[in-house]
Design an enzyme around this catalytic site. Structure first.
Site, short mmCIF file in Angstrom:
data_model
loop_
_atom_site.label_atom_id
_atom_site.label_comp_id
_atom_site.label_asym_id
_atom_site.label_seq_id
_atom_site.Cartn_x
_atom_site.Cartn_y
_atom_site.Cartn_z
N SER A 123 0.83 -1.20 0.00
CA SER A 123 0.00 0.00 0.00
C SER A 123 0.87 1.26 0.00
O SER A 123 1.60 1.50 -0.96
CB SER A 123 -0.97 -0.07 1.19
OG SER A 123 -1.97 0.91 1.11
N HIS B 124 -8.28 -4.61 -0.83
CA HIS B 124 -6.98 -3.99 -0.63
C HIS B 124 -6.09 -4.79 0.33
O HIS B 124 -4.93 -4.46 0.52
CB HIS B 124 -7.18 -2.56 -0.11
CG HIS B 124 -5.96 -1.69 -0.23
ND1 HIS B 124 -5.41 -1.32 -1.45
CD2 HIS B 124 -5.15 -1.13 0.73
CE1 HIS B 124 -4.33 -0.56 -1.23
NE2 HIS B 124 -4.16 -0.43 0.07
N ASP C 204 -10.41 -3.90 -5.32
CA ASP C 204 -9.71 -2.99 -4.40
C ASP C 204 -10.38 -1.60 -4.43
O ASP C 204 -10.39 -0.95 -5.46
CB ASP C 204 -8.23 -2.87 -4.82
CG ASP C 204 -7.37 -2.19 -3.78
OD1 ASP C 204 -7.90 -1.31 -3.06
OD2 ASP C 204 -6.18 -2.53 -3.68
#
Length: 203
Positions: free
Chosen positions: A102, A183, A152
């Site tokens: 991320s 995610h 996501d």
């Protein structure tokens, strides 16, 4: 930068640069490093920015909207930190493989976008495009593994594909791995990354 360095068993192996997601710390991805290569040295770094008390690697203006000026500054800061760490811990500066999730994947991608020799390769879990409208350095010989989720909510399929094509157009050798998930970082994508990394090492 606050960090942990664990010296590996095999000095010929890359140093794994672990870069956490928003709200994580330098401890978060240590188990992941062991799954990818348990003989490699590990340099796990904490982001220098706090957003509502949560560590990050650079500021953002809103969800998915990066503070570009800060991103450029923090990318430079991290690159310089890698130079210093390589001297301090005596590892090969030209043999670093970043593994980011991320926000950590975004700063790793930004290293590739801004500095030709920052990384040897990168495993990017759920990254976004760090910047648009710039010319990337020639990334010939750099391996990049991107994992993405088809559902996501933070990083769209279009965004993942755009990042892949930008890196590929800069001559990086990019492989995509899709999960039918959101995610979150899944065990399946870590297994896929480990397999990709093994193939990279055996080339």
């Amino acid at each position: 930068m606050k960090h942990i360095f664990n010296k590996g068993k095999d000095p010929k192996k890359p140093t794994l640069l672990m870069l956490h997601g928003t709200g994580g710390t330098e401890l978060d991805l240590l188990p992941l490093a062991g799954m990818i290569d348990d003989e490699a040295s590990v340099l796990s770094v904490r982001g220098n920015i706090l957003e509502n008390g949560m560590p990050r690697f650079f500021k953002r203006l809103a969800e998915g909207v990066f503070d570009e000026e800060d991103l450029i500054f923090r990318t430079k800061e991290l690159n310089e930190f890698l130079d210093e760490a390589a001297q301090k811990y005596e590892f090969d500066r030209d043999n670093i493989v970043a593994i980011g999730y991320s926000n950590g994947a975004n700063i790793a991608a930004s290293l590739l976008f801004h500095y030709q020799d920052a990384l040897k390769a990168a495993i990017l879990h759920h990254p976004m495009v760090p910047r648009r409208g710039i010319t990337l350095p020639d990334l010939t010989g750099k391996g990049v593994f991107i994992t993405a989720g088809t559902n996501d909510p933070i990083c769209s399929k279009e965004e993942s594909n755009e990042l892949q094509s930008m890196l590929a157009n800069a001559n990086a050798n990019v492989e995509m791995h899709w999960e039918n998930r959101g995610h979150q970082l899944t065990a399946e994508e870590v297994k896929a990354a480990s397999k990709w990394y093994s193939a990279l090492m055996n080339n």
